[in-house]
Design an enzyme around this catalytic site. Structure first.
Site, mmCIF file in Angstrom:
data_model
loop_
_atom_site.group_PDB
_atom_site.id
_atom_site.type_symbol
_atom_site.label_atom_id
_atom_site.label_comp_id
_atom_site.label_asym_id
_atom_site.label_seq_id
_atom_site.Cartn_x
_atom_site.Cartn_y
_atom_site.Cartn_z
ATOM 1 C CE1 TYR A 65 3.139 -44.092 21.191
ATOM 2 C CE2 TYR A 65 3.603 -42.958 19.145
ATOM 3 C CZ TYR A 65 3.623 -42.993 20.515
ATOM 4 O OH TYR A 65 4.119 -41.914 21.215
ATOM 5 C CG PHE A 220 -0.226 -34.504 28.487
ATOM 6 C CD1 PHE A 220 -0.803 -35.436 27.624
ATOM 7 C CD2 PHE A 220 0.135 -34.921 29.762
ATOM 8 C CE1 PHE A 220 -0.992 -36.753 28.023
ATOM 9 C CE2 PHE A 220 -0.059 -36.226 30.173
ATOM 10 C CZ PHE A 220 -0.630 -37.150 29.293
ATOM 11 N N PRO A 221 0.331 -30.925 25.020
ATOM 12 C CG PRO A 221 0.268 -30.710 22.696
ATOM 13 C CD PRO A 221 0.392 -31.742 23.798
ATOM 14 C CG LEU A 222 -3.698 -28.300 22.765
ATOM 15 C CD1 LEU A 222 -4.691 -28.661 21.672
ATOM 16 C CD2 LEU A 222 -3.511 -26.787 22.850
ATOM 17 N N GLY A 223 -3.008 -29.804 27.428
ATOM 18 C CA GLY A 223 -3.536 -30.373 28.657
ATOM 19 C C GLY A 223 -4.007 -31.800 28.437
ATOM 20 N N PRO A 227 -5.351 -36.019 35.923
ATOM 21 C CG PRO A 227 -6.127 -37.081 37.850
ATOM 22 C CD PRO A 227 -5.588 -37.365 36.482
#
Length: 303
Positions: A65, A220-223, A227
């Site tokens: 990171y 990606f807990p909220l998207g 795609p």
């Protein structure tokens, strides 16, 4: 820095035998700070220290990171680390030789090199847990050629690192149900896969994790903008629930995850102090049964 007496946000769960706040902090966005105009390391240090003051003791990071920047900020902000702070890292990728991005690092000796790099970057002798990030499928980096490595060979190296005391527990990331089942004899303590209210295709993996006492830390807990990963905050039902409770749609998405499974650990990242407080406050949100049922139905039958 004095040890906080704040209650753990979201309550506690056990990760590799150690109690951690169910709302932790992911440092990936800190790794992006060097490329943002006007960003100063002091911002990252202040944010990390404030997270501890709010009760966060689970930090998810990686040496790749920001080419070590995130780990450097953690060390600068929190070292010497209190005994109750749990540092979780990941291996399976590394910064490219050109320093312009990431490349797979799946070979057993590369996993060891990345563990050692994390230890050096953080200035510690042991990591609470390390996630082996598979790059053979899913989203993101893909392995080709000699980077296609057998999972058992990787697990053997991770077990050796655990036996040597360099890591406290072995985690997996970006894995299939079959791979998780294959890895269970190694003693898996945590899984990081994509998962959200609207993307529950990995529900069978989560159910297996629950049966085995394995924590689940979704990415990606909220998207996502990728795609196939719908954004939770854009769903009208989520927005309606947020309005009814006087909170944000993002908080509804995270609160649903916490209530959905006792094994759920959240590791949201942010570069903003106010947003950090908002994430931590999610642990105080209680969704009633009718709201949960309405939100549960959004994903349809993905099992």
């Amino acid at each position: 820095m004095s040890e906080t007496t704040t209650l753990r946000p979201g309550g506690e769960a056990l990760l590799a035998g150690r109690p951690v706040a169910r709302i932790g902090y992911g440092t990936m966005q800190l790794g992006e700070l060097p490329v943002h105009a006007g960003a100063e390391p002091d911002e990252a240090v202040a944010l990390l220290r404030h997270a501890v003051e709010l009760g966060v003791n689970h930090f998810d990071t990686a040496q790749f990171y920001g080419s070590g920047f995130a780990n450097e900020m953690l060390r600068r902000a929190l070292a010497p680390f209190h005994d109750d702070i749990v540092l979780v890292s990941k291996v399976g990728a590394k910064t490219s030789p050109e320093g312009t991005g990431l490349v797979p690092a799946q070979k057993p000796h590369e996993l060891r090199e990345e563990v050692d790099a994390n230890l050096a970057g953080l200035g510690v002798d042991r990591l609470g847990a390390v996630n082996l990030r598979r790059t053979g499928g899913g989203v993101g980096l893909q392995s080709v050629g000699d980077q296609v490595v057998d999972l058992d060979d990787q697990l053997a190296e991770m077990i050796a690192l655990r036996d040597e005391g360099k890591i406290g527990g072995i985690g997996l990331s970006n894995v299939t149900l079959e791979q998780l089942q294959q890895a269970l004899p190694a003693g898996i303590v945590t899984v990081q896969n994509s998962y959200s209210m609207l993307d529950r295709s990995d529900e069978p993996l989560l159910e297996l994790a629950e049966r085995e006492g394995i924590t689940w830390a979704p990415f990606f807990p909220l998207g996502s903008a990728f795609p196939g990963f719908p954004k939770v905050t854009e769903a009208p039902e989520v927005q309606d629930a947020a309005k009814a409770l006087g909170v944000t749609p993002a908080q509804i998405g995270l609160a649903w995850l916490l209530q959905h499974s006792p094994q759920m650990l959240l590791i949201p990242g942010t570069r903003n102090l106010a947003h950090l407080t908002e994430n931590v406050d999610t642990g105080r949100i209680a969704l009633d049964a009718a709201t949960v049922a309405k939100l549960d139905a959004l994903a349809g039958d993905q099992r």
